[in-house]
Scaffold this active site. Structure first.
Site, PDB file in Angstrom:
ATOM      1  N   TRP A   1       2.084 -36.395 -23.711  1.00  0.00           N
ATOM      2  CA  TRP A   1       0.849 -35.991 -23.047  1.00  0.00           C
ATOM      3  C   TRP A   1       0.723 -36.793 -21.740  1.00  0.00           C
ATOM      4  CZ3 TRP A   1      -3.441 -39.131 -21.940  1.00  0.00           C
ATOM      5  CH2 TRP A   1      -4.530 -38.447 -21.371  1.00  0.00           C
TER       6      TRP A   1
ATOM      7  N   ASP B   1     -15.495 -25.983 -18.018  1.00  0.00           N
ATOM      8  CA  ASP B   1     -14.526 -26.419 -19.027  1.00  0.00           C
ATOM      9  C   ASP B   1     -15.226 -26.611 -20.368  1.00  0.00           C
ATOM     10  OD1 ASP B   1     -12.218 -28.224 -20.174  1.00  0.00           O
ATOM     11  OD2 ASP B   1     -11.460 -27.519 -18.253  1.00  0.00           O
TER      12      ASP B   1
ATOM     13  N   ARG C   1      -7.688 -34.176 -33.218  1.00  0.00           N
ATOM     14  CA  ARG C   1      -8.905 -34.061 -32.383  1.00  0.00           C
ATOM     15  C   ARG C   1     -10.049 -33.408 -33.183  1.00  0.00           C
ATOM     16  NH1 ARG C   1     -10.248 -31.187 -26.639  1.00  0.00           N
ATOM     17  NH2 ARG C   1     -11.085 -32.975 -25.591  1.00  0.00           N
TER      18      ARG C   1
ATOM     19  N   ASP D   1      -6.925 -23.166 -23.786  1.00  0.00           N
ATOM     20  CA  ASP D   1      -6.417 -24.499 -24.123  1.00  0.00           C
ATOM     21  C   ASP D   1      -5.892 -24.520 -25.565  1.00  0.00           C
ATOM     22  OD1 ASP D   1      -5.915 -27.210 -23.826  1.00  0.00           O
ATOM     23  OD2 ASP D   1      -7.959 -27.722 -23.207  1.00  0.00           O
TER      24      ASP D   1
ATOM     25  N   CYS E   1      -2.933 -23.634 -21.127  1.00  0.00           N
ATOM     26  CA  CYS E   1      -3.098 -25.085 -21.119  1.00  0.00           C
ATOM     27  C   CYS E   1      -2.848 -25.549 -22.542  1.00  0.00           C
ATOM     28  CB  CYS E   1      -4.529 -25.433 -20.707  1.00  0.00           C
ATOM     29  SG  CYS E   1      -4.914 -27.197 -20.765  1.00  0.00           S
TER      30      CYS E   1
ATOM     31  N   ASP F   1      -2.404 -33.074 -17.737  1.00  0.00           N
ATOM     32  CA  ASP F   1      -3.702 -33.726 -17.585  1.00  0.00           C
ATOM     33  C   ASP F   1      -3.600 -34.908 -16.625  1.00  0.00           C
ATOM     34  OD1 ASP F   1      -5.410 -32.164 -19.000  1.00  0.00           O
ATOM     35  OD2 ASP F   1      -5.266 -33.289 -20.866  1.00  0.00           O
TER      36      ASP F   1
HETATM   37  C1  DGJ Z   1      -7.374 -30.670 -22.497  1.00  0.00           C
HETATM   38  C2  DGJ Z   1      -7.147 -30.063 -21.136  1.00  0.00           C
HETATM   39  O1  DGJ Z   1      -5.872 -30.346 -20.679  1.00  0.00           O
HETATM   40  C3  DGJ Z   1      -8.232 -30.612 -20.185  1.00  0.00           C
HETATM   41  O2  DGJ Z   1      -7.997 -30.138 -18.891  1.00  0.00           O
HETATM   42  C4  DGJ Z   1      -9.576 -30.208 -20.697  1.00  0.00           C
HETATM   43  O3  DGJ Z   1      -9.702 -28.813 -20.648  1.00  0.00           O
HETATM   44  C5  DGJ Z   1      -9.762 -30.718 -22.101  1.00  0.00           C
HETATM   45  N1  DGJ Z   1      -8.700 -30.325 -22.964  1.00  0.00           N
HETATM   46  C6  DGJ Z   1     -11.077 -30.225 -22.667  1.00  0.00           C
HETATM   47  O4  DGJ Z   1     -11.231 -30.560 -23.970  1.00  0.00           O
END
Ligand code: DGJ
Length: 730
Positions: free
Chosen positions: A201, A368, A445, A480, A528, A550
């Site tokens: 990550w 977001d 998470r 996401d 994403c 990120d």
């Molecule tokens: C992970 C994504 O990569 C971020 O840009 C953002 O959208 C967060 N999740 C939100 O929880």
């Protein structure tokens, strides 16, 4: 581009623009590989088979007159497990008797124009049948009653071969597919390096290059997604290959789940590469009459080095994988509120950001995570796709009206595949998640993964997301996916099909993505997965851009974007300017450098624009304007990597040249101050005889001067200095 069959020699020859691929049907119907590489003429290549004699330890099939035909010592086209080839195998079946000794023999073949769709799977496509040719070779395991179709397609104008395998049960009893790799290539030598892309990550697609070694190396994922950790794309190249010279083979898999790419060097110094679905935790029951399709592998050959290979992939992905209206039109420049507010936003705050963004030329606000149910932190509510009107007064409608009044569009974040343990959806349907009865459910998470192998779960998510998308004027979705799979079982499948769940899950994701993107064709979908945790050719079929990482720190992004560019074009790499100090690395970085690096992608901002200085606002305005001007060259042009941040600890650089060579865009970033450093660089890919004017100084250079002498960028550039230098043909 052509595919031919030589009846006398029993050879197949696939010719792309500059490469050839040759196979032969030999004794007993064994399909053997003969050659893959730079274009060759029509010579009979059978002389290349070496009869390595190793009698006792390389048993031979009974169709051979003597020991000179051991499967173990010679190149094979689609090697099977358990019948004499001891190297890594591409295919294996478990028959009803429980045994897995598998043997495929040639039956027939067909050559036709065009390229078939792959059932339920993303793949390259052509819009006109005349632009592709396909060869299908039918193989058969007589004992198992399995027909196996090996498919090879070429597309006009490319040095690429698209491969996949279909397995059909033509018998009366079910059997199990243990592995069905999408491609296998045997090389006569071992003089290769492998390049692969590993990471984590916030540090995806770090590039590593090393010589192949005796034995087996594997690049793989068993996380349920292609993953941050390894990417389903590898390169095999000559030891001497550079960006511009040498033989290079790329292998990319159009797949977003568990994958495996293996390279084996055997005792005779031959190299075998296989790529496909990871056989670990995979076993597919195929009942009579059923068919299984493997994902597509895209193989590219370049005799013009690694850069030549990359440019082939870039075009294939842009023109033959990405779909929808945003394949061709400019994507909106956006502001995303995530790093500006995280979960703590109010309507007023969003309006303030939008009010600040609109006059700067920014075209979309992306709301977001945190707009739904009671989600004020990451512990709750995913799956309950209901607007939180306490937080978002007037709901999405009021926000989209506000944005419309500013001439901006609205984008929205979802995590469709996930459910929070603390959610109404999970409380109502605890069995709708991947799980194993009686075993603890791992927490990622604070969420579980929805069992998208089940149609009713997919239907539910489709309806819930669609309802929101219909409720307001939404132009963009950020899709996401923030956890990897564990306890991968499905309540809906019997015991002997539980090992299908990993793949069925991916098929469910593809089906959901297909339904949503085709129901809402005007919406731009961005992929994403905690950044670039599912950054692969499979995803690009649905999402023409993916949040690359990120980590938006400019130095880290130089590596992430540079590594990603080996396989993937700038058009698919979302890149944003974020705050300084950076939220991931805490590093301070000039605004200009952040903007220069983010310009090489699908551009946007990810910081609180309502609190930046007037001077910074002017910079945003200029960056936005510049991006619009350079968009076509960066997104549709040819990419040349000039200085590699993985091996140069002082600076890095890359360049885009428009397709007609009328413009070149050079970006460079100084990553470490060096006392009295000299910074000069040679450009690539220009028209040698044309004159180019550098935009700022107005100075003119011949294309051949820029490519052979180069330009002087000055001495003593400080750390974090960067620039974008534009050359226009006059
Ligand atoms: C992970 C994504 O990569 C971020 O840009 C953002 O959208 C967060 N999740 C939100 O929880």
């Amino acid at each position: 581009m052509q595919i031919t069959y030589n009846e006398n020699r029993k050879t197949f020859k696939i010719d792309t623009e500059n490469s050839s691929y040759v196979m032969i049907v030999r004794k007993g119907g064994h399909l053997q590989h003969m050659y893959y590489g730079a274009y060759v003429g029509d010579d009979d290549l059978e002389y290349m088979f070496s009869d390595v004699i190793n009698e006792s330890f390389t048993p031979w099939p009974p169709c051979a007159e003597d020991s000179h035909f051991a499967l173990d010592t010679q190149p094979q086209e689609y090697p099977c497990n358990g019948t004499g080839d001891y190297r890594i195998s591409a295919f294996s079946l478990e028959m009803p008797c429980g045994n897995s000794a598998t043997s495929l023999k040639y039956v027939s073949h067909e050559i036709f124009s065009g390229k078939k769709k792959l059932s339920g799977l993303p793949a390259t496509y052509v819009e006109d049948e005349a632009d592709a040719v396909t060869l299908e070779i039918k193989m058969r395991d007589e004992l198992a009653c399995a027909d196996v179709i090996l498919s090879y397609s070429v597309i006009k104008g490319y040095d690429a071969i698209m491969r996949h395998t279909r397995v059909l049960n033509s018998g009366k009893a079910p059997f199990f597919i243990e592995k069905a790799y999408s491609c296998c290539v045997d090389f006569n030598e071992k003089d290769y390096d492998i390049i692969h892309f590993y990471g984590t990550w916030a540090a995806e697609r770090q590039m590593e290059r090393k010589p192949v070694i005796q034995g087996i190396s594997e690049i793989a994922s068993k996380r349920g997604s292609s993953s941050h950790n390894h990417n389903p794309f590898i390169v095999l190249c000559d030891h001497m290959a550079t960006e511009d010279f040498g033989s290079v083979y790329g292998f990319a898999l159009c797949y977003s789940g568990n994958f495996s790419a293996k390279v084996e060097v055997d005792t005779f110094d031959q190299t075998r590469v296989i790529m496909g679905i990871n056989p670990e935790d995979f076993k597919w029951k195929l009942s009579p009459g059923e068919e299984f399709t493997s994902p597509e592998a895209i193989m590219v050959y370049s005799s013009n080095g690694i850069g030549g290979m990359s440019r082939q992939y870039h075009k294939i992905i842009r023109k033959h994988i990405c779909r929808g209206k945003y394949r061709d039109i400019r994507r909106p420049i956006l502001i995303n509120n995530w790093e500006a507010t995280y979960f703590e936003f109010t309507t007023e705050k969003l309006y303030a950001i939008a009010d600040a963004a609109a006059p700067l030329g920014i075209e979309m606000l992306v709301l977001d995570d945190g707009w739904f149910a009671t989600r004020n932190d990451d512990k709750t509510s995913i799956g309950d796709w209901i607007v939180n009107e306490n937080k978002l007064q007037g709901g999405l409608k009021a926000l989209s009206d506000k944005l419309t009044s500013l001439n901006m569009k609205l984008g929205l974040w979802f995590e469709p595949e996930i459910v929070s343990f603390d959610s109404d959806l999970y409380r109502a349907h605890p069995d709708w998640v991947l799980h194993v009865e009686g075993r603890d459910r791992s927490i990622g998470r604070y969420t579980a993964v929805l069992d998208l192998s089940r149609k009713e779960v997919e239907d539910y998510v489709f309806e819930a997301v669609s309802k929101i998308l219909r409720s307001a004027d939404i132009s963009y979705v950020k899709w996401d996916f923030n956890r990897n799979l564990t306890e991968v079982g499905s309540k809906a499948l019997p015991c002997d099909q539980q090992k299908e769940v990993f793949h069925r899950y991916v098929l469910g994701v593809y089906s959901l993505a297909e339904r949503l993107t085709s129901t809402f064709p005007d919406i731009l979908f961005e992929g994403c997965s905690g950044g670039g945790g599912r950054f692969d050719c499979g995803m690009f079929y649905y999402f023409p851009q993916i949040w690359t990482s990120d980590d938006t720190d400019a130095f880290e992004r130089c590596k992430i974007q540079y590594g990603s560019s080996v396989g993937y074009p700038a058009s698919v790499m979302s890149a944003h300017v974020s705050a300084s100090p950076n939220h991931q690395t805490f590093r301070e970085m000039p605004f200009k450098t952040r903007g220069d690096v983010a310009t090489s992608g699908a551009f946007g901002y990810e910081l609180d624009l309502s609190i930046i200085s007037e001077e910074e606002k002017e910079m945003v305005k200029a960056q936005v304007e510049r991006y619009k001007e350079l968009y076509d060259t960066i997104v549709n042009g040819d990419n040349y990597r000039l200085i590699d941040p993985f091996t140069n600890n002082r600076w890095c650089a890359w360049e885009y040249v428009s397709e007609d060579k009328s413009q070149a865009v050079l970006t460079y970033v100084v990553t470490r101050f060096k006392v009295k450093g000299r910074y000069h660089i040679k450009l690539k890919g220009l028209d040698p005889d044309a004159t180019y004017r550098e935009k700022v100084s107005g100075r003119c250079y011949k294309g051949n001067t820029l490519m052979n002498v180069g330009i002087n960028l000055g001495n003593d550039l400080h750390e974090a200095h960067s620039d974008i230098v534009v050359f226009d043909k006059v």
